[in-house]
Design an enzyme around this catalytic site. Structure first.
Site: not given
Length: 462
Positions: A38-40, A446
């Site tokens: 998964g790394g950093t 809106h």
């Protein structure tokens, strides 16, 4: 010696999907990972840090609930150990998901160990047990990432310190967290720990925080951090680190040329990152890193060595997960699908996950002026934005840089609640080549935050 068609070094946000897709495309593939899949991003960066930030934001919301007419919240408590356990559970979920994706991919072998080049297209992997194996490949992809940079300060090693990884593994909340550096990681962690209840002091050697951002953005960020009780010491240089008799961290600093002492319970070093290329020894494969250790690539992410590519943080490009993933897409599509993609002129978005959040894309005002561009600057304070008033989120501002001649949007800084989300709206407009007039006249729902873009660009005509 074992041979593969493709060898991927590092299982970060480029390496993992690249290895899987190369295997699907029929390449015999090996993915080498030295620590955790998964790394950093998954293990030390985006996922765990934003998990902590989510808890900190909730604490702040509860503490300020009376401002919106909600009372009896002053007795709430922060259970720091539960926050850490929640973070660990989220990290495990993502890491396990990546591991399962690798396991179910045929034609792909995951090898745990430390990789180093030992020759042309040759890598030696040292396993946890010390055993070595030599691998060769037709194509090699480097996704080795980076690690925290630790400055050579007198007494630092002996006194002990935290990094961006270890600070998220603490057993108890720091009483007073001192942070070296005032970049994105420092400000995110500093605000989070302040909201958990820590006293926080940030020390920065430059005269300002957030060196890459415009002055008005810096001032706005510094303003809301100081309003929350964070101490920002700029123009401050650390001379020495030590511990006193109470085992507190003691920093001897010089601020504006005047000696001073800063004392705290914990020290986080967040002074940047450095590439892991020294571990990889790329010179043995004919790859010469730059002066900072990053592996130089062209706009197709090719290194100086034939059929060796460098992706993500390893190549010195913008150090973001989405950049790493985009690197994978460029390399894979060019190599397997015959595309002709490059990193040239790609629009780079990023976020700083303070509260309010900073969403950034394209040029800053100072970058545009340094290029000599003829620009107009649109600004809207969040205290004047409908959604900012309704949600009681008046801090921050919206800012966009517009080419004076074409009306095209060159960049934007959205410092507001969910700033990254509204930044993505302008990113899409920039990719599509919309002018600011088209965004100004566009009908948004809106009352959404995106609707504020109408008023932001209307400010250019006042």
């Amino acid at each position: 010696m074992k041979h593969f068609d493709a060898l991927v070094i590092g299982s970060g946000q480029a390496g993992t999907p690249l290895a899987i897709q190369m295997a699907h495309a029929g390449y015999t593939t090996a993915l080498i990972e030295k620590r955790a899949v998964g790394g950093t991003c998954i293990n030390d960066g985006c996922i765990p840090s934003k998990s902590l930030i989510a808890s900190a934001k909730t604490a702040y919301t509860v503490a300020h609930a009376p401002e919106l007419g909600i009372y009896n919240t002053d007795a709430f408590r922060v259970h720091f150990n539960e926050i850490i356990e929640r973070k660990r559970g989220i990290v495990s979920r993502f890491r396990n998901g990546s591991e399962r994706s690798l396991e179910k991919t045929s034609n792909l072998e995951l090898i745990m160990g430390i990789a180093a080049f030992s020759g042309d297209k040759e890598v030696t992997v040292t396993g946890i047990d010390g055993r070595q194996q030599v691998l060769t490949a037709d194509y090699i992809f480097i996704n080795t990432g980076a690690r925290p940079f630790i400055p050579p300060l007198p007494g630092l090693e002996e006194s002990g310190y935290l990094t961006s990884t270890s600070v998220m593994e603490l057993d108890e909340l720091p009483q007073h967290l001192i942070i070296l550096g005032a970049g994105y990681v420092s400000l995110e962690m500093g605000q989070a720990f302040r909201r958990f209840g820590s006293q926080v002091t940030l020390i920065e050697s430059k005269s300002h925080i957030l060196d890459k951002e415009d002055e008005d953005i810096r001032q706005a960020v510094a303003g809301f951090l100081e309003e929350e009780g964070i101490t920002l010491l700029t123009d401050a240089r650390v001379e020495e680190v030590s511990r006193n008799s109470k085992q507190d961290i003691v920093l001897r600093i010089e601020k504006n040329g005047i000696p001073a002492i800063v004392t705290g319970s914990h020290l986080l070093v967040a002074a940047g990152r450095q590439p892991n290329s020294d571990i990889l020894q790329p010179e043995k494969a004919g790859i010469i890193p730059d002066a900072h250790g990053y592996i130089k690539v062209n706009d197709r992410l090719e290194t100086s060595a034939d059929r060796i590519f460098a992706l993500g943080d390893a190549n010195g490009g913008p150090a973001f997960t989405h950049i790493s993933y985009n690197d994978y897409r460029i390399v894979y599509r060019n190599l397997v699908e015959g595309a002709s993609l490059s990193t040239k002129d790609r629009i780079v978005p990023y976020c700083m996950f303070t509260d309010p959040e900073l969403g950034r894309v394209g040029l800053t005002e100072k970058e545009a002026r340094a290029k000599g561009l003829r620009i107009k600057v649109a600004r809207l304070e969040m205290e004047k934005a409908t959604r900012g008033i309704i949600d009681h989120k008046p801090k921050g501002l919206l800012k966009a840089i517009v080419d004076e001649d074409s009306g095209k949007i060159l960049g934007a800084a959205l410092l507001c609640n969910n700033g990254g989300e509204i930044m993505s709206v302008l990113q899409m407009a920039m990719v599509a080549g919309f002018s600011y007039e088209q965004v100004k006249e566009h009908m948004f729902a809106h009352p959404t935050l995106s609707e504020s873009l109408n008023n932001l660009f209307f400010s250019l005509e006042l």
